[in-house]
Design an enzyme around this catalytic site. Structure first.
Site, short mmCIF file in Angstrom:
data_model
loop_
_atom_site.label_atom_id
_atom_site.label_comp_id
_atom_site.label_asym_id
_atom_site.label_seq_id
_atom_site.Cartn_x
_atom_site.Cartn_y
_atom_site.Cartn_z
CG ASN A 112 -7.50 -2.96 11.12
OD1 ASN A 112 -6.74 -3.84 10.72
ND2 ASN A 112 -7.20 -2.18 12.15
CG HIS A 129 -6.85 -4.20 2.88
ND1 HIS A 129 -5.99 -4.72 3.83
CD2 HIS A 129 -6.06 -3.85 1.83
CE1 HIS A 129 -4.76 -4.69 3.37
NE2 HIS A 129 -4.77 -4.16 2.16
CB CYS A 137 -24.33 -7.03 -7.15
SG CYS A 137 -24.59 -8.10 -8.59
CB CYS A 203 -28.70 -7.24 -11.84
SG CYS A 203 -27.52 -8.35 -11.00
CB SER A 243 0.64 -2.90 10.10
OG SER A 243 0.78 -3.55 8.85
CB SER A 244 3.64 -7.78 10.30
OG SER A 244 2.72 -8.26 9.33
N GLY A 270 6.67 -6.85 17.45
CA GLY A 270 7.14 -7.86 16.52
C GLY A 270 7.72 -7.21 15.29
#
Length: 307
Positions: A112, A129, A137, A203, A243-244, A270
């Site tokens: 997440n 992630h 930048c 920059c 999480s799948s 699931g």
């Protein structure tokens, strides 16, 4: 081994796992952990892919190559960041922070990008992630706090700022997506092609991207190495939640832990990509239904939610 049994069985199974592997557990969390905080997942029963069949997140190369794609992303993300920032840690986030504080869990790896584990009090968090809290930048890697960026976007887009203020004042909820953007309101008089965003403040030749791993983008090598070390160090155990494991970045970590011979327990409502791995214990339920109860069984308390 796939298990769908009574809630008591699930609570007891999780309690045994925590007690047997105390101090050796790495927790791997996915979008299903944050749904109770109002942030939708992709593949759950009410996930964005299920509810909005035509939804497709912006890909990394699309963002890098096209100014219009960046306009679309920042317009939607500008409106989405306020409800995302207002989201509060839920009982699962807080329970994990308590389990870390009482030395059951040694580290959290999360897919997440909402920073809710840190908000709940977890100290050892690896954001696989990335995070929406900063931008960088793509030319010089200059970083900027997202709240500062929001202010700059407001200055350059006063009409969009008024839309955001109107929604905030009315209490209406824009439809938030898992990656922090929103679907633009139906009938909105503004178009994303009119949205302006600044270039790099350092920059002057680059452009900013949120510090998250987009679809089609590689996880930074250092982050990947840290995650692999966390799930393969011995002694160790892996606890997957919400999480799948559809993305290989997550499933690959489970596979490495499995190859290292570590105990693995999965809690997800699931199917997951790792359900058929030999020796993996899969408990089919929502984390909110069992994790707070296990905390009670262990006679632990979760940290309070800060206002």
């Amino acid at each position: 081994m796939f298990v769908r049994r009574t809630e008591d069985y699930v609570v007891n199974a999780l309690k045994r796992f925590l007690e047997r592997n105390r101090g050796q557990i790495t927790a791997l969390t996915g979008a299903g952990v944050s749904t109770d905080s109002g942030i939708p997942d992709y593949r759950g029963p009410q996930g964005t892919y299920v509810v909005s069949g035509n939804y497709r997140p912006i890909l990394f190369q699309e963002f890098i190559q096209a100014h219009q794609t960046r306009q679309r992303y920042w317009a939607r993300s500008y409106l989405g960041y306020t409800p995302l920032r207002q989201a509060k840690p839920n009982t699962t986030h807080r329970a994990l922070a308590s389990l870390e504080g009482h030395e059951f869990v040694r580290q959290v790896i999360t897919q997440n990008v909402d920073s809710l584990h840190q908000a709940a009090g977890s100290q050892q968090v690896l954001e696989l992630h990335g995070t929406l809290a900063t931008i960088a930048c793509q030319h010089c890697q200059h970083q900027l706090d997202r709240t500062v960026w929001q202010g700059l976007l407001s200055e350059q887009n006063p009409d969009w700022y008024q839309v955001l203020q109107t929604y905030t004042a009315s209490g209406k909820q824009l439809k938030l997506n898992p990656d922090g953007d929103v679907d633009l309101p139906h009938g909105m008089p503004l178009h994303y092609l009119d949205f302006q965003y600044p270039g790099c403040l350092a920059c002057n030749s680059g452009f900013y991207k949120p510090s998250v791993v987009f679809f089609g983008e590689n996880i930074p090598t250092a982050q990947k190495a840290l995650a692999i070390t966390a799930v393969t160090q011995s002694p160790g155990a892996l606890w997957v939640m919400g999480s799948s494991l559809a993305t290989y970045s997550a499933f690959g970590l489970v596979k490495r832990a499995h190859d290292a011979g570590h105990p693995i327990l999965i809690i997800n409502h699931g199917p997951t990509r790792a359900d058929d791995l030999p020796g993996v214990l899969k408990l089919s339920c929502y984390t909110r239904d069992v994790v707070p109860q296990v905390l009670h069984e262990l006679r632990l308390t979760a940290p309070p939610i800060t206002p």
